[in-house]
Design a protein around this motif. Structure first.
Motif, PDB file in Angstrom:
ATOM      1  N   HIS A 294      46.663 -73.353 -19.555  1.00 27.77           N
ATOM      2  CA  HIS A 294      48.063 -73.739 -19.567  1.00 27.77           C
ATOM      3  C   HIS A 294      48.700 -73.652 -18.181  1.00 27.77           C
ATOM      4  CE1 HIS A 294      52.409 -72.820 -20.098  1.00 27.77           C
ATOM      5  NE2 HIS A 294      52.334 -73.855 -20.939  1.00 27.77           N
ATOM      6  N   SER A 295      48.492 -72.551 -17.492  1.00 31.70           N
ATOM      7  CA  SER A 295      49.109 -72.371 -16.165  1.00 31.70           C
ATOM      8  C   SER A 295      48.557 -73.373 -15.168  1.00 31.70           C
ATOM      9  CB  SER A 295      48.870 -70.944 -15.663  1.00 31.70           C
ATOM     10  OG  SER A 295      49.392 -69.998 -16.575  1.00 31.70           O
ATOM     11  N   VAL A 298      50.121 -76.765 -15.814  1.00 31.98           N
ATOM     12  CA  VAL A 298      51.511 -76.789 -15.341  1.00 31.98           C
ATOM     13  C   VAL A 298      51.553 -76.989 -13.832  1.00 31.98           C
ATOM     14  CG1 VAL A 298      53.595 -75.390 -15.075  1.00 31.98           C
ATOM     15  CG2 VAL A 298      52.404 -75.446 -17.266  1.00 31.98           C
ATOM     16  N   GLN A 302      52.930 -80.482 -12.542  1.00 25.72           N
ATOM     17  CA  GLN A 302      54.294 -80.180 -12.140  1.00 25.72           C
ATOM     18  C   GLN A 302      55.293 -80.478 -13.283  1.00 25.72           C
ATOM     19  OE1 GLN A 302      55.136 -78.708  -9.265  1.00 25.72           O
ATOM     20  NE2 GLN A 302      52.953 -78.640  -8.707  1.00 25.72           N
ATOM     21  N   ASP A 304      57.298 -78.889 -17.000  1.00 24.53           N
ATOM     22  CA  ASP A 304      57.841 -77.666 -17.569  1.00 24.53           C
ATOM     23  C   ASP A 304      56.795 -77.008 -18.476  1.00 24.53           C
ATOM     24  OD1 ASP A 304      59.560 -76.335 -20.022  1.00 24.53           O
ATOM     25  OD2 ASP A 304      60.553 -76.113 -18.071  1.00 24.53           O
ATOM     26  N   PRO A 305      56.670 -75.677 -18.444  1.00 21.55           N
ATOM     27  CA  PRO A 305      55.651 -75.019 -19.306  1.00 21.55           C
ATOM     28  C   PRO A 305      55.815 -75.337 -20.779  1.00 21.55           C
ATOM     29  CG  PRO A 305      56.481 -73.488 -17.647  1.00 21.55           C
ATOM     30  CD  PRO A 305      57.339 -74.718 -17.551  1.00 21.55           C
ATOM     31  N   THR A 307      57.011 -78.115 -22.055  1.00 19.33           N
ATOM     32  CA  THR A 307      56.543 -79.487 -22.285  1.00 19.33           C
ATOM     33  C   THR A 307      55.022 -79.541 -22.335  1.00 19.33           C
ATOM     34  OG1 THR A 307      58.493 -80.326 -21.142  1.00 19.33           O
ATOM     35  CG2 THR A 307      56.652 -81.838 -21.422  1.00 19.33           C
ATOM     36  N   VAL A 308      54.381 -78.812 -21.445  1.00 17.04           N
ATOM     37  CA  VAL A 308      52.914 -78.792 -21.441  1.00 17.04           C
ATOM     38  C   VAL A 308      52.389 -78.162 -22.717  1.00 17.04           C
ATOM     39  CG1 VAL A 308      50.901 -77.859 -20.246  1.00 17.04           C
ATOM     40  CG2 VAL A 308      52.817 -78.779 -18.922  1.00 17.04           C
ATOM     41  N   ARG A 309      53.012 -77.080 -23.136  1.00 20.77           N
ATOM     42  CA  ARG A 309      52.568 -76.430 -24.380  1.00 20.77           C
ATOM     43  C   ARG A 309      52.755 -77.365 -25.578  1.00 20.77           C
ATOM     44  NH1 ARG A 309      55.554 -72.484 -24.003  1.00 20.77           N
ATOM     45  NH2 ARG A 309      54.110 -71.043 -22.933  1.00 20.77           N
TER      46      ARG A 309
END
Length: 403
Positions: A294-295, A298, A302, A304-305, A307-309
């Motif tokens: 996840h990190s 992100v 580039q 938002d965390p 949004t990625v999740r």
């Protein structure tokens, strides 16, 4: 038209009365009257008598006048019957078309109540009678229906036959309906071919028998009225059709397989938001396939965390679109649908923090009560766990003083 002629038209039941006084009392109108005839006929022998024995006042309710209840105060006379062979010595006069024996209402009001009772029954009829200013209880309406004479027997041309539960699951009878007259004819005490055949034999003239498809009704109709046409009623036709359809579906259910939704053929609407959502979903899953977490995703994209999740959890771009701009494929059969985070949080029970404990001041009596409870408990613990032996660990007795 004079006042007398107007009263004769509006109140024809008062033609044989001599009205003495009319007065309003609350929501009712009171009429004081007496009979005009010089005598009356004896109800026992029918002989006319004019010799008066005595008189009394009789109160009789009549039909409403302008929405107000009408109450008659009739001065009734009793006459002697001079016939030697008659069993009545005295009798009270009755106003023809207005009063009857032991009646507390007039003949027109009784007819109105009977019509209401036949149309609506007890509870609903009592409510309507109250609105018509002809108040009567529900039980009295039922008694009026039971007191009516039975209708004259008429020839039944179209007969309806069906079973009737006297006690559901135990005893059944047969109800016979006159289809043309829309009224019940008779209820037979049993559900058999012999009972139906006997009734048809005693009542000839039935041309059409509308029945269900029970074998005993078919046999009874054939034996009792062999020339009658037997038909199935509309209800049983629809019922039998429904049962047959259910059996067919149950038999062919194993051969019917619902089509599996094709995720590749889902049409997605074009647009900047839909295109961006699809591209981000593809990029996130491509990095996930390369083993990135996840990190790392992100930092790489580039974004938002959150949004990625969201894209990492969504197996399809449509599931990541909250506004519904992308089509969402149907769920696979047999696979539970995953709820969003907010839906899960709404369904979880809300845990509230326990209130802080407050130290309560105990009175002297409560402390004494606790002391009495602790003593037996301490004794029980001593009985379960006896004190350690005065001997040491090696079995030597420990003496307070050396020998």
């Amino acid at each position: 038209m004079s006042v007398a002629d107007l009263l004769a038209v509006l109140f024809p039941q008062f033609a044989l009365l001599s009205v003495d006084l009319i007065r309003p009392v609350g929501r009712s109108v009171r009429v004081h009257a007496r009979g005009r005839a010089p005598g009356a006929e004896c109800p026992g022998c029918g002989r006319w008598s004019g010799r008066v024995h005595s008189g009394y006042e009789r109160r009789v309710s009549d039909t409403a006048v302008s929405g107000q209840e009408l109450l008659l105060h009739l001065r009734v006379r009793r006459f002697f019957c001079d016939t030697a062979g008659c069993g009545k010595r005295t009798f009270a006069e009755q106003i023809p078309g207005l009063t009857f024996r032991y009646g507390r209402c007039t003949v027109p009001l009784r007819k109105v109540r009977e019509a209401v009772a036949l149309a609506l029954g007890g509870r609903a009829g009592a409510r309507l009678a109250e609105r018509l200013s002809a108040g009567i209880g529900r039980d009295a309406l039922i008694r009026l229906i039971r007191a009516l004479p039975d209708p004259a027997d008429r020839r039944v041309r179209v007969l309806g036959v069906d079973d009737f539960a006297l006690r559901k699951g135990h005893n059944y009878g047969t109800v016979l309906i006159d289809i043309e007259g829309r009224r019940p004819v008779e209820v037979l005490p049993e559900r058999s071919a012999d009972a139906l055949a006997q009734w048809l034999t005693e009542h000839p003239g039935v041309e059409v028998i509308c029945r269900d498809r029970a074998a005993y009704y078919a046999e009874g109709a054939t034996r009792g009225a062999g020339t009658a046409t037997q038909v199935a009623d509309r209800y049983h036709l629809w019922a039998n059709l429904g049962v047959a359809a259910e059996r067919l579906v149950a038999r062919l259910r194993s051969q019917w397989v619902p089509p599996t939704p094709d995720r590749e053929k889902v049409e997605l609407p074009e647009g900047p938001r839909a295109r961006r959502t699809r591209e981000r979903h593809a990029a996130v899953h491509a990095l996930m396939d390369r083993g990135m977490g996840h990190s790392q995703i992100v930092a790489e994209l580039q974004l938002d965390p959150k949004t990625v999740r969201k894209f990492m959890r969504a197996a399809h771009p449509g599931r990541a679109d909250r506004r519904g701009t992308l089509g969402r494929p149907a769920d696979q059969p047999g696979r539970p649908r995953r709820l969003p985070d907010r839906a899960v949080q709404r369904r979880l029970p809300q845990r509230t923090a326990a209130p802080p404990r407050t130290r309560r001041t105990r009175t002297g009596r409560q402390r004494a009560h606790d002391t009495t409870l602790r003593v037996p408990a301490a004794r029980e613990r001593q009985a379960d766990h006896p004190p350690a032996s005065p001997e040491g660990p090696r079995g030597d007795r420990a003496h307070p003083h050396p020998p």
